[in-house]
Scaffold this motif. Structure first.
Motif, PDB file in Angstrom:
ATOM      1  N   ARG A 120      -2.873  -7.426  -3.680  1.00 40.74           N
ATOM      2  CA  ARG A 120      -3.192  -6.553  -2.728  1.00 40.74           C
ATOM      3  C   ARG A 120      -1.827  -5.524  -2.225  1.00 40.74           C
ATOM      4  NH1 ARG A 120      -8.561  -7.683   0.396  1.00 40.74           N
ATOM      5  NH2 ARG A 120      -9.061  -9.852   0.253  1.00 40.74           N
ATOM      6  N   LEU A 121      -1.037  -5.253  -3.262  1.00 36.99           N
ATOM      7  CA  LEU A 121       0.323  -4.664  -2.914  1.00 36.99           C
ATOM      8  C   LEU A 121       0.649  -4.317  -4.178  1.00 36.99           C
ATOM      9  CD1 LEU A 121       2.147  -6.387  -0.141  1.00 36.99           C
ATOM     10  CD2 LEU A 121       1.266  -4.323   0.153  1.00 36.99           C
ATOM     11  N   ALA A 122      -0.219  -4.876  -5.137  1.00 35.77           N
ATOM     12  CA  ALA A 122       0.310  -4.867  -6.684  1.00 35.77           C
ATOM     13  C   ALA A 122       0.123  -3.071  -7.189  1.00 35.77           C
ATOM     14  CB  ALA A 122      -0.592  -5.297  -7.626  1.00 35.77           C
ATOM     15  N   VAL A 123      -1.062  -2.198  -6.014  1.00 35.14           N
ATOM     16  CA  VAL A 123      -1.263  -0.661  -6.701  1.00 35.14           C
ATOM     17  C   VAL A 123      -0.289   0.033  -6.402  1.00 35.14           C
ATOM     18  CG1 VAL A 123      -2.082  -0.465  -3.946  1.00 35.14           C
ATOM     19  CG2 VAL A 123      -3.156   1.278  -5.726  1.00 35.14           C
ATOM     20  N   PHE A 124       0.511  -0.601  -5.705  1.00 37.05           N
ATOM     21  CA  PHE A 124       1.784  -0.093  -5.745  1.00 37.05           C
ATOM     22  C   PHE A 124       3.539   0.281  -6.958  1.00 37.05           C
ATOM     23  CE2 PHE A 124       0.795   0.630  -0.954  1.00 37.05           C
ATOM     24  CZ  PHE A 124       1.323   1.862  -0.765  1.00 37.05           C
ATOM     25  N   THR A 125       2.436  -0.965  -7.345  1.00 34.38           N
ATOM     26  CA  THR A 125       3.499  -1.242  -9.359  1.00 34.38           C
ATOM     27  C   THR A 125       4.132   0.234  -9.181  1.00 34.38           C
ATOM     28  OG1 THR A 125       1.924  -3.163  -8.820  1.00 34.38           O
ATOM     29  CG2 THR A 125       4.004  -3.026 -10.768  1.00 34.38           C
ATOM     30  N   GLU A 126       2.852   0.844  -9.673  1.00 30.99           N
ATOM     31  CA  GLU A 126       3.114   1.950 -10.386  1.00 30.99           C
ATOM     32  C   GLU A 126       4.207   2.799 -10.157  1.00 30.99           C
ATOM     33  OE1 GLU A 126       3.298   5.762 -12.653  1.00 30.99           O
ATOM     34  OE2 GLU A 126       2.042   5.472 -10.456  1.00 30.99           O
ATOM     35  N   PRO A 127       4.024   3.314  -8.879  1.00 33.01           N
ATOM     36  CA  PRO A 127       4.624   4.213  -8.229  1.00 33.01           C
ATOM     37  C   PRO A 127       6.231   4.040  -7.990  1.00 33.01           C
ATOM     38  CG  PRO A 127       2.634   3.972  -6.845  1.00 33.01           C
ATOM     39  CD  PRO A 127       2.924   3.309  -8.229  1.00 33.01           C
ATOM     40  N   LEU A 128       6.366   2.409  -7.448  1.00 31.03           N
ATOM     41  CA  LEU A 128       7.351   1.601  -7.483  1.00 31.03           C
ATOM     42  C   LEU A 128       8.307   1.748  -8.514  1.00 31.03           C
ATOM     43  CD1 LEU A 128       9.685   0.710  -5.643  1.00 31.03           C
ATOM     44  CD2 LEU A 128       8.055  -1.786  -5.434  1.00 31.03           C
ATOM     45  N   GLY A 133      11.729  14.242   1.137  1.00 34.01           N
ATOM     46  CA  GLY A 133       9.540  13.828   0.278  1.00 34.01           C
ATOM     47  C   GLY A 133       9.353  12.587   1.049  1.00 34.01           C
ATOM     48  N   ALA A 134       8.791  12.428   1.709  1.00 40.86           N
ATOM     49  CA  ALA A 134       8.297  11.493   2.941  1.00 40.86           C
ATOM     50  C   ALA A 134       7.405  10.722   2.022  1.00 40.86           C
ATOM     51  CB  ALA A 134       8.883  11.007   4.268  1.00 40.86           C
ATOM     52  N   GLY A 135       6.898  11.236   0.980  1.00 42.48           N
ATOM     53  CA  GLY A 135       5.179  10.594   0.315  1.00 42.48           C
ATOM     54  C   GLY A 135       5.405   8.912  -0.345  1.00 42.48           C
ATOM     55  N   THR A 136       4.794   8.839  -1.297  1.00 46.62           N
ATOM     56  CA  THR A 136       4.383   6.950  -1.512  1.00 46.62           C
ATOM     57  C   THR A 136       5.950   6.936  -2.773  1.00 46.62           C
ATOM     58  OG1 THR A 136       2.482   7.751  -1.687  1.00 46.62           O
ATOM     59  CG2 THR A 136       3.913   5.769  -3.383  1.00 46.62           C
ATOM     60  N   LEU A 137       6.673   8.120  -3.250  1.00 47.26           N
ATOM     61  CA  LEU A 137       7.613   7.481  -3.985  1.00 47.26           C
ATOM     62  C   LEU A 137       8.715   8.045  -3.282  1.00 47.26           C
ATOM     63  CD1 LEU A 137       8.126   9.767  -7.552  1.00 47.26           C
ATOM     64  CD2 LEU A 137       6.962   7.139  -7.420  1.00 47.26           C
ATOM     65  N   GLY A 138       8.959   9.023  -2.030  1.00 47.06           N
ATOM     66  CA  GLY A 138       9.964   8.857  -1.191  1.00 47.06           C
ATOM     67  C   GLY A 138      10.269   7.960  -0.621  1.00 47.06           C
ATOM     68  N   LEU A 139       9.271   7.534   0.106  1.00 46.52           N
ATOM     69  CA  LEU A 139       9.336   6.191   1.146  1.00 46.52           C
ATOM     70  C   LEU A 139       9.786   4.824   0.606  1.00 46.52           C
ATOM     71  CD1 LEU A 139       6.057   6.852   3.354  1.00 46.52           C
ATOM     72  CD2 LEU A 139       8.955   6.393   3.703  1.00 46.52           C
ATOM     73  N   LEU A 140       8.455   4.965  -0.941  1.00 45.68           N
ATOM     74  CA  LEU A 140       9.468   3.694  -1.739  1.00 45.68           C
ATOM     75  C   LEU A 140      11.345   3.716  -2.033  1.00 45.68           C
ATOM     76  CD1 LEU A 140       5.955   3.427  -4.118  1.00 45.68           C
ATOM     77  CD2 LEU A 140       6.844   1.738  -2.293  1.00 45.68           C
TER      78      LEU A 140
END
Ligand SMILES: [Zn+2]
Ligand SMILES: [Zn+2]
Length: 389
Positions: free
Chosen positions: A145-153, A196-203
């Protein structure tokens, strides 16, 4: 089966039906897509009509941040079996240059690569895809359920890995041997600014903080916004950059130690990105990941810029895409950092079924929108696993 993509001669996104793909080679894997994350590139591509379709095709399926389940494998496949949860890398190498021949197509020398959902190759916003085993990475079932973040991470992992490699030019950073740039707790005694506090910035903030660095995150939303709140969950300090010049922003970050060791740019705001360069500290490193669109013309003192870069031993690097190794690093971080799972779940601000997701591209993206996840097929109910937040 249904697919979502872009057409050669028409703007916007369109639904169409495509045939079910089949395994033809021994090293191929048939993947049933479950979820696909959308990022700024997807939205910009549609909004600005930047479809990049192969010459012999008239459409491209979009989506490149996908999670799926292996449905079938070719006779030679060894690393995954049917039922495994998997993610897919994005870039397919040119087949000619040395980096591409050694699973490092993110550093392709010829530019003749393709990318799923972005550049010439069909993406993942559809029911099934076939890919070669080398592009399919197994995910522990508890992380599905978290793996959708694998590519941006994985993009973040590559940028951080490169900055650590480059900064290991400075082994005597501080008196503590455990804080060396290649040590596990490499971030000790260091200060970072993530723009930037979007997905990449927060990760990026979360991963850099995890290594022990004091992290500031700057964006142009209020301090009571979701992005600021999630910055706090990542144990980083939020700065509302609307009231600060780049010089003031860096000065603020330098308050505790007098220096700023890392700048990680993840906003794509071109002028701010460039104006931060002359503010860098001695021996500092600046990683750029945001890709600006359109033209931005500014005036700056070029002599001062070059003088500072030379006299202060500064490094500015750009980094794009990622390879299989970075996907594996990302999955390692997802698996070993339960403290960030709350942040990741709250980063999903929209979740929509594939059949309804076309309308997302017509809606404005508000300041509190972070990650949009398209549900191609819902995960089956499983009481042993944490549910969607
Ligand atoms: Zn290549
Ligand atoms: Zn130290």
């Amino acid at each position: 089966m249904l697919a979502l993509g872009m057409l050669r001669d028409r703007g916007g996104v369109h639904s169409f039906h495509v045939p079910m793909p089949v395994i033809k080679e021994a090293d191929e894997v048939l993947v049933r897509i479950k979820e696909v994350g959308l990022d700024g590139t997807d939205f910009n591509m549609v909004r600005l009509g930047l479809q990049d379709i192969a010459e012999d095709r008239d459409r491209i399926i979009i989506g490149h941040e996908g999670v799926g389940v292996v449905q079938a494998v070719g006779t030679g496949v060894k690393s995954v079996i049917p039922g495994d949860v998997v993610v897919l890398t994005v870039r397919r190498g040119c087949g000619q240059c040395e980096p591409c021949l050694h699973l490092q197509s993110d550093m392709c020398l010829t530019g003749l690569y393709t990318e799923r959902g972005l550049h010439k190759l069909d993406g993942l916003l559809t029911g099934f895809v076939v890919d070669r085993e080398e592009n399919v990475v197994r995910v522990s079932p508890e992380l599905k359920r978290l793996a959708v973040f694998t590519e941006p991470l994985s993009i973040v992992e590559k940028g951080i890995d490169e900055l650590r490699t480059i900064e290991s030019r400075l082994p005597w950073f501080c008196p503590h041997p455990g804080h060396e740039w290649r040590a596990p707790q490499w971030g000790g005694c260091k200060v970072a600014l993530v723009v930037g506090a979007g997905t990449l910035g927060l990760l990026a903030a979360a991963v850099i903080r995890l290594a022990g660095t004091y992290v500031y995150v700057a964006d142009i939303v209020p301090e009571d916004s979701l992005k600021a709140r999630l910055t706090a969950v990542a144990k980083a300090e939020y700065i509302d950059a609307r009231s600060k010049t780049p010089a003031e922003l860096v000065r603020f970050c330098c308050t505790p130690t007098g220096k700023l060791d890392i700048i990680f740019e993840a906003s794509g705001a071109a002028e701010t990105a460039v104006r931060l360069i002359p503010e860098m500290s001695r021996n500092g490193i600046y990683v750029m990941t945001g890709i600006p669109r359109g033209d931005v013309r500014i005036q700056l003192d070029a002599a001062e810029l070059v003088r500072r870069i030379v006299r202060y031993n500064q490094v500015v690097i750009g980094t794009v895409n990622s390879n299989r190794r970075h996907f594996e690093m990302a999955l390692g971080h997802l698996g070993h950092t339960p403290q960030f799972h709350e942040m990741l779940r709250d980063m999903v601000t929209r979740r929509v079924p594939l059949a309804e997701c076309g309308r997302l591209f017509e809606e404005p993206r508000g300041p509190d929108q972070i990650k949009t996840v398209v549900e191609v097929e819902p995960w089956e109910e499983d009481r042993l696993l944490p549910g969607p937040h």
